[in-house]
Design an enzyme around this catalytic site. Structure first.
Site, PDB file in Angstrom:
ATOM      1  N   PRO A  88       0.809  -1.219   0.000  1.00 38.29           N
ATOM      2  CA  PRO A  88       0.000   0.000   0.000  1.00 38.29           C
ATOM      3  C   PRO A  88       0.846   1.274   0.000  1.00 38.29           C
ATOM      4  CG  PRO A  88      -0.797  -1.549   1.655  1.00 38.29           C
ATOM      5  CD  PRO A  88       0.501  -2.075   1.167  1.00 38.29           C
ATOM      6  N   GLU A 115       0.852  -8.493   8.027  1.00 37.27           N
ATOM      7  CA  GLU A 115       1.045  -7.035   8.145  1.00 37.27           C
ATOM      8  C   GLU A 115       2.155  -6.566   7.221  1.00 37.27           C
ATOM      9  OE1 GLU A 115      -1.885  -7.668  10.128  1.00 37.27           O
ATOM     10  OE2 GLU A 115      -1.280  -5.588   9.910  1.00 37.27           O
ATOM     11  N   ARG A 153      -0.984  -7.143 -21.452  1.00 31.53           N
ATOM     12  CA  ARG A 153      -1.773  -6.619 -22.573  1.00 31.53           C
ATOM     13  C   ARG A 153      -0.924  -5.777 -23.516  1.00 31.53           C
ATOM     14  NH1 ARG A 153      -7.207  -6.477 -22.204  1.00 31.53           N
ATOM     15  NH2 ARG A 153      -7.379  -4.439 -23.163  1.00 31.53           N
ATOM     16  N   ASP A 168      -7.515   0.985 -26.111  1.00 31.24           N
ATOM     17  CA  ASP A 168      -7.848   1.023 -24.684  1.00 31.24           C
ATOM     18  C   ASP A 168      -7.894   2.467 -24.190  1.00 31.24           C
ATOM     19  OD1 ASP A 168      -8.276  -1.525 -23.911  1.00 31.24           O
ATOM     20  OD2 ASP A 168      -6.327  -1.844 -22.973  1.00 31.24           O
TER      21      ASP A 168
HETATM   22  N1  LIG Z   1      -2.769  -1.252  -2.426  1.00 33.29           N
HETATM   23  C1  LIG Z   1      -1.979  -2.280  -2.755  1.00 33.29           C
HETATM   24  O1  LIG Z   1      -1.397  -2.347  -3.841  1.00 33.29           O
HETATM   25  C2  LIG Z   1      -1.825  -3.388  -1.759  1.00 33.29           C
HETATM   26  C3  LIG Z   1      -0.701  -4.212  -1.761  1.00 33.29           C
HETATM   27  C4  LIG Z   1      -0.587  -5.242  -0.816  1.00 33.29           C
HETATM   28  C5  LIG Z   1      -1.612  -5.417   0.099  1.00 33.29           C
HETATM   29  N2  LIG Z   1      -1.566  -6.363   1.058  1.00 33.29           N
HETATM   30  C6  LIG Z   1      -0.327  -7.051   1.443  1.00 33.29           C
HETATM   31  C7  LIG Z   1       0.501  -6.097   2.267  1.00 33.29           C
HETATM   32  C8  LIG Z   1      -0.047  -5.526   3.404  1.00 33.29           C
HETATM   33  C9  LIG Z   1       0.724  -4.632   4.168  1.00 33.29           C
HETATM   34  C10 LIG Z   1       2.026  -4.310   3.763  1.00 33.29           C
HETATM   35  C11 LIG Z   1       2.559  -4.887   2.622  1.00 33.29           C
HETATM   36  C12 LIG Z   1       1.799  -5.791   1.856  1.00 33.29           C
HETATM   37  N3  LIG Z   1      -2.698  -4.612   0.090  1.00 33.29           N
HETATM   38  C13 LIG Z   1      -2.805  -3.610  -0.826  1.00 33.29           C
END
Ligand SMILES: NC(=O)c1ccc(NCc2ccccc2)nc1
Length: 245
Positions: A88, A115, A153, A168
């Protein structure tokens, strides 16, 4: 294009490339997917891959080992491929970043669970982090599949002429035009006449006008970023004239 995916759930990722356009691309050797499961590289008989976080708090953290051994095995097989961590807090995936990834012959996608991963592994082994949006998912596998689909793609030959990615949305920085197919009437709604005219130039102009107008309405930021030519501005004026009120 070869994708090496490090994941605790290989079957999830193989699911993406077993169907449709992607499945055919794999069958034709245009796309290759290799998965690496850290559980196969763990030393202890419980195949431990995670542990409790130092400092306390909820959840579990993925341990450096056996993840590091797995990454090194993937690197050895996919020489000179960048290691991309789906997270994230990564850089936001967008068109330019997808196009850049499609230039690589190989990428290694690292999927975290729980986490996340011990920071020391990220410092030592990860080349870049990517995020598909501002939300947390149960793992990096779905983001990895989004990356693979978007990148695949763009690999020459994956999309037949009929599905050409150049049509696209976002390919030329605009949202897509509306699409219609049979029947010609649904209740009292008819397909725009120009699309039935057989005049390919008129159809192309109408589609560009719609793409410009819809981008102005829904994503003016994209239009600001892209800019418009004088001819396109004229089409936009036509669009707005036709969409008063
Ligand atoms: N928004 C995204 O791209 C994304 C990527 C992975 C994920 N979850 C696995 C994870 C959680 C916490 C820390 C690192 C990886 N959630 C959302």
């Amino acid at each position: 294009m070869r994708f090496d995916v490090i994941t605790l759930f290989p079957e999830m990722v193989h699911g993406l490339l077993g169907h449709g356009v992607m499945g055919r691309a794999v069958d034709r050797g245009l796309i290759e997917l290799v998965t690496w499961n850290p559980r196969d590289y763990s030393e202890d008989r419980h195949a431990t891959v995670d542990d409790r976080p130092y400092g306390g708090g909820p959840g579990m953290v993925m341990k450096v080992e056996p993840l590091r051994t797995t990454i090194r095995a993937a690197r050895a097989a996919a020489a000179a491929a960048p290691v991309i961590y789906l997270s994230p807090d990564g850089e936001r995936l967008d068109g330019p970043r997808v196009r850049r990834l499609a230039q690589d012959r190989r990428v290694i996608l690292l999927c975290g669970r729980y986490e996340g991963i011990d920071e020391r592994l990220i410092d030592e082994e990860v080349d870049q982090s990517l995020s598909i949006g501002d939300y947390v998912l149960s793992g990096g596998e779905l983001p990895a599949m989004v990356v693979m689909d978007a990148v695949a793609r763009l690999v020459p030959g994956v999309l037949g002429h009929a599905e050409s990615a150049s049509q696209d949305a976002f390919a030329d920085g605009l949202l897509d035009c509306p699409h219609y197919t049979r029947p010609e009437w649904i209740d009292d709604r008819r397909v725009p006449a120009v699309l039935l005219s057989g005049d390919h130039q008129a159809v192309a102009r109408w589609r560009l006008k719609q793409a410009l107008g819809r981008t102005l309405e829904k994503r003016p930021d994209l239009l600001d970023q892209r800019g418009v030519s004088d001819d396109e501005q004229a089409l936009l004026d036509e669009y707005r004239a036709g969409h008063q009120g």
